[in-house]
Design a protein around this motif. Structure first.
Motif, PDB file in Angstrom:
ATOM      1  N   THR B 129       0.822  -1.225   0.000  1.00 48.27           N
ATOM      2  CA  THR B 129       0.000   0.000   0.000  1.00 48.27           C
ATOM      3  C   THR B 129       0.851   1.268   0.000  1.00 48.27           C
ATOM      4  OG1 THR B 129      -0.278   0.459   2.381  1.00 48.27           O
ATOM      5  CG2 THR B 129      -1.668  -1.269   1.451  1.00 48.27           C
ATOM      6  N   GLY B 247      -3.521   3.347   0.085  1.00 52.68           N
ATOM      7  CA  GLY B 247      -2.594   2.951  -0.979  1.00 52.68           C
ATOM      8  C   GLY B 247      -2.118   4.125  -1.811  1.00 52.68           C
ATOM      9  N   GLY B 248      -3.062   4.837  -2.399  1.00 52.15           N
ATOM     10  CA  GLY B 248      -2.703   6.034  -3.109  1.00 52.15           C
ATOM     11  C   GLY B 248      -2.479   5.885  -4.607  1.00 52.15           C
ATOM     12  N   SER B 369      -0.508   8.376   5.288  1.00 55.77           N
ATOM     13  CA  SER B 369       0.308   7.612   4.354  1.00 55.77           C
ATOM     14  C   SER B 369      -0.471   7.147   3.131  1.00 55.77           C
ATOM     15  CB  SER B 369       0.982   6.416   5.044  1.00 55.77           C
ATOM     16  OG  SER B 369       0.111   5.324   5.128  1.00 55.77           O
ATOM     17  N   THR B 370      -1.532   7.883   2.765  1.00 56.92           N
ATOM     18  CA  THR B 370      -2.274   7.517   1.550  1.00 56.92           C
ATOM     19  C   THR B 370      -1.461   7.876   0.307  1.00 56.92           C
ATOM     20  OG1 THR B 370      -4.337   7.919   2.731  1.00 56.92           O
ATOM     21  CG2 THR B 370      -4.459   7.742   0.324  1.00 56.92           C
ATOM     22  N   GLY B 371      -1.071   9.126   0.217  1.00 52.55           N
ATOM     23  CA  GLY B 371      -0.237   9.518  -0.908  1.00 52.55           C
ATOM     24  C   GLY B 371      -0.983  10.076  -2.108  1.00 52.55           C
TER      25      GLY B 371
END
Ligand SMILES: [K+]
Ligand SMILES: [K+]
Lengths: 543, 543
Positions: B129, B247-248, B369-371
């Motif tokens: 992710t 995940g992003g 921390s998705t991004g």
């Protein structure tokens, strides 16, 4: 055990320190007389400072003529000492050049340090051996010789204080794992070097002053040998003061770039020595060299600097970062000039000696927290600059004048992490962490973990505070690397950073409140954080 | 207690996971059929992957048909699972577009992912992710629809694994303070949510899938409502997969910038949910909302994101960083266009809604921390960029799909540091650290300290390794912020960084060895470091 902190006793001892500070004014006064500076605007300020120091010191001592201090009073005394001394140290900067003409007070020179917040920044930067500067014109012919030497000497005096603090006082206070210095030094504990703090201090000061003297003589020797035309006695003394203290101030605006390769190479081992645990030199002076070379912290300290120097030399050899045009122009400008006389910004890529020297000097300077520079490393390539940022988080050795996190903490952390991996496999096994043949106390390990994380938290938040203040209330936006290094270089008592606060730059453009914030960072960083922060807790002041 | 690790049992269970992975190939296969992709070059690869997964999985299972695992086997299984699944996940990327023409194998499309090291990077980035990409052309009409959805789905599957790992497996293994999840959750311990791991997993998966479904429906609802013309069902599903997994990845080259303000605002609370401890949702689903709002980690997590969002909004409102000319040109280009249909790189400075939206989206995206990104934050001012770097070191909540250090660790560290200050004053007092009304085990605190420092050490050294490799063996020099964020964004499973690896950029220019190194960073980061590193110790393999 006393029920409350006896603040009078702590303050009284700070008063004693202040009175000693007054004595040191003799150095800038004599310097001023030797160079024939005008009395009123340039020499009188030091008499005024001495008078204030004596008066204030005596008043503080009267609070408790016979102070009896325990751990709490020690914490107060340590924190207050650096603060009060730095505040008194503002006076020479603010008064420099002030005189009475045509019925009014006027300044004969224009100095950024006439502003109290700048003077306090410079003074705290001096006594904490940080070396960050807000002095507008760095030049001993613009400012008085006496003032410029005083600025250098604040660092040497600060270094003296740190030696005693780190080796004799902090271990007694069990601060942030500092008890390691006591329990874990190989062989006879530091406490046993000599029976009392005063004697320990004296032994270490002899070492400190001795190495300083050797450096001054060698620097001037290079001049006599024709390899350092501008390394005058004044410059030799000035740089002796700020090498052994890992201070990094220089009366030369372009730091050690102003001197030739010989001077640059010579200063490297002295920076290494300044960042080495001083008790090890005591053993060496008794003929026990093995104590030094077998010391695990010394091995990691020198090993890391060696590896970083080699890596940075590789970066510079491959691509120093300067544009080809700039490199060629500099090379052409100095065609045929004897290289001992050059400013050393000339080409580096492809030149083994230059790459090694520039890399080693800068890597050692930033690891030990000295902050000298032999060129503006802002012009370096990204990887070389990042390696310097990396170095800024290592720090000197415990028991040295170096700042930052300190090598022994990283050593204990790495060993503890290995133990943590072992514990993951063997959850019920009890395995101590060993250093230098002895088992570490779990409480000391916890103190070291805690200190290091607190340091990193303060660093991260400090950068955010500086960035926000500059954006909202300051002249403009800090770049990411400026925000990061401004916080790291002041908290770690290093001095220069990247961007505007590079080695040839200045902290002058920060707002007054940012400067005061960094005064705080230098202060807490120099005192290993806990002694200052603990004063802010209720538990400290309550019974 | 077994004397040695039963590696067969660990490997066998990885085989079982692989067989489940084969089943998931039905999604890209059906997608390919729906969109009428050509069978051989675009759909067949997924059958091949399924066959390899089943074959390899069965072979691994045969090593130990009735695996009985303890802590050591659990560590092996966890680490191997992500590695083996990522390796098998390489197959669709490498085979995409491959066909047999005129007597030889040829690729019908040109894809960077045909190179195995790129495919492994993308695959590991998916299953961990992370969302860092080396895909050259991000476009579901260039690549097949099936492959692009598979790429999104690797993250959703990885997120499913993480939910179980974080809540049910790591606490059992006492890794890096993960036992907190068990002992310290307020009220009934997580372990008591449901009696067995399998049931816990099922309960959490229902929550995970449920929230994903709600997001997909709402995203498509915005399309139906006319507020998101390009939020097709395909896009809604794609982004549902990569929000809840933090995940992003996005099938849109410019990430969430491709959609209007309504979509951008809608995604924010789902990113927040994805970074929230999933067991809290279980309590909420039982009507106990207080468990969520009273949770100390949740309060710090949302508080920090709120504060950072406000701060960044301030930075952008004052000075977004884009030049005035660029700002004016963009404003002019979109004069009169309905703002729901705009790419959202238009002016922000001085616009409260735009500043708040851009700030909140990016701050939440990087903290959790998705991004995802709604604009190229490389164009932002220094302070705003530094605030995002700061966010990258916070991380999501423990027990969420978020990566990084995690909020609960910072909470415990801050509380422990307060205790450390207290201990400095009262060296002999024993004072426990309390969280959510319970005293923390000293061993858990040590684990948290250790994990966080190890994380920071790996980050610092990782950046140095990447910078050195690029300088000596790569295309050129990484800037300081590129080196820092490449290490932080892969170790923290965040995805984008600054400079070339910005949200609209790519990791494609790194050398193959750097890509493999980052594959390692993503892997150890996703598994909370210890389960992977412990496999490298002798103690693990010995009795
Ligand atoms: K310094
Ligand atoms: K991510």
């Amino acid at each position: 055990m006393k029920l409350r902190v006896d603040w009078r006793a702590g303050v009284s001892l700070v008063g004693t320190v202040l009175k000693y500070l007054a004595v040191t004014m003799v150095v800038p006064i004599v310097t001023g007389l030797v160079y024939g500076d005008a009395f009123v605007p340039y020499i009188l300020p030091f008499f005024v400072t001495a008078a204030i120091a004596v008066g204030l010191g005596a008043a503080m001592e009267r609070l408790d003529p016979d102070p009896d201090i325990g751990a709490r009073e020690g914490l107060l005394m340590v924190s207050l000492t650096w603060l009060v001394v730095s505040i008194v140290g503002v006076v020479p900067y603010v008064l420099e050049g002030l005189t009475y003409q045509n019925g009014q007070l006027v300044y004969l020179i224009d100095s950024t340090l006439h502003h109290p917040e700048n003077a306090l920044f410079e003074s705290m930067s001096g006594f904490t051996t940080t070396g960050a500067t807000v002095m507008g014109t760095i030049d001993p012919t613009y400012h008085s010789r006496g003032l410029m030497l005083w600025r250098q000497m604040t660092q040497w005096l600060g270094g003296m204080g740190i030696v005693v603090l780190a080796v004799a006082i902090l271990p007694e206070l069990s601060v942030g794992g500092a008890q390691l210095m006591d329990a874990e030094a190989p062989g006879p504990g530091i406490e046993k070097l000599t029976p009392r703090i005063a004697e320990t201090a004296r032994a270490l000061w002899v070492i400190y002053a001795g190495i300083t003297l050797v450096e001054i003589l060698l620097l001037y020797g290079l001049n006599e040998a024709g390899m350092a035309p501008n390394m005058t006695p004044y410059n030799a003394i000035s740089h002796g003061f700020t090498t052994m203290s890992t201070g990094g101030f220089s009366p030369e605006a372009r730091s050690i770039e102003a001197f030739g390769a010989a001077v640059q190479w010579l200063i490297v081992p002295f920076m290494v020595a300044a960042g080495t645990s001083f008790p090890l030199f005591w053993h060496v002076s008794r003929g026990n060299v093995r104590k030094l070379v077998d010391d695990p912290e010394f091995r990691l300290y020198t090993g890391v600097m060696g590896a970083l120097s080699a890596l940075v030399a590789g970066f510079l050899f491959v691509d120093v970062g300067l544009t080809d045009a700039a490199t060629e122009a500099t090379r052409a400008a100095y065609e045929g000039v004897n290289e001992n006389f050059l400013p050393h910004t000339f080409p580096i890529a492809g030149d083994v000696e230059a790459a090694l020297r520039q890399a080693t000097f800068q890597a050692v300077s930033l690891t030990t927290s000295t902050g000298y520079a032999t060129m503006d490393f802002n012009t370096w390539s990204g990887p070389a600059k990042y390696a310097l940022v990396f170095a800024m988080f290592i720090g000197g050795s415990a028991g040295s004048t170096g700042g930052g996190i300190k090598v022994v903490r990283w050593l204990v952390i790495l060993k503890s992490l290995r133990r943590e991996l072992f514990s993951t496999v063997h959850p019920s096994a009890v395995k101590p962490v060993r250093l230098g043949g002895r088992s570490l106390d779990e409480r000391a390990i916890r103190g070291i973990y805690g200190f290091t994380l607190l340091y990193i938290v303060i660093f991260f938040v400090g950068a955010l505070v500086l960035a926000a203040d500059a954006a909202f209330f300051g002249a403009g936006n800090l770049a990411v690397d400026e925000a990061i290094t401004a916080s790291a270089a002041t908290l770690g008592n290093i001095g220069p950073g990247l961007g505007a606060i590079g080695p040839m730059g200045s902290y002058i453009d920060f707002t007054p409140q940012s400067k005061l914030f960094m005064v705080g960072l230098m202060w807490v960083g120099r005192l290993e954080i806990f002694p200052v922060l603990v004063l802010l807790t209720r538990a400290y002041w309550q019974s």
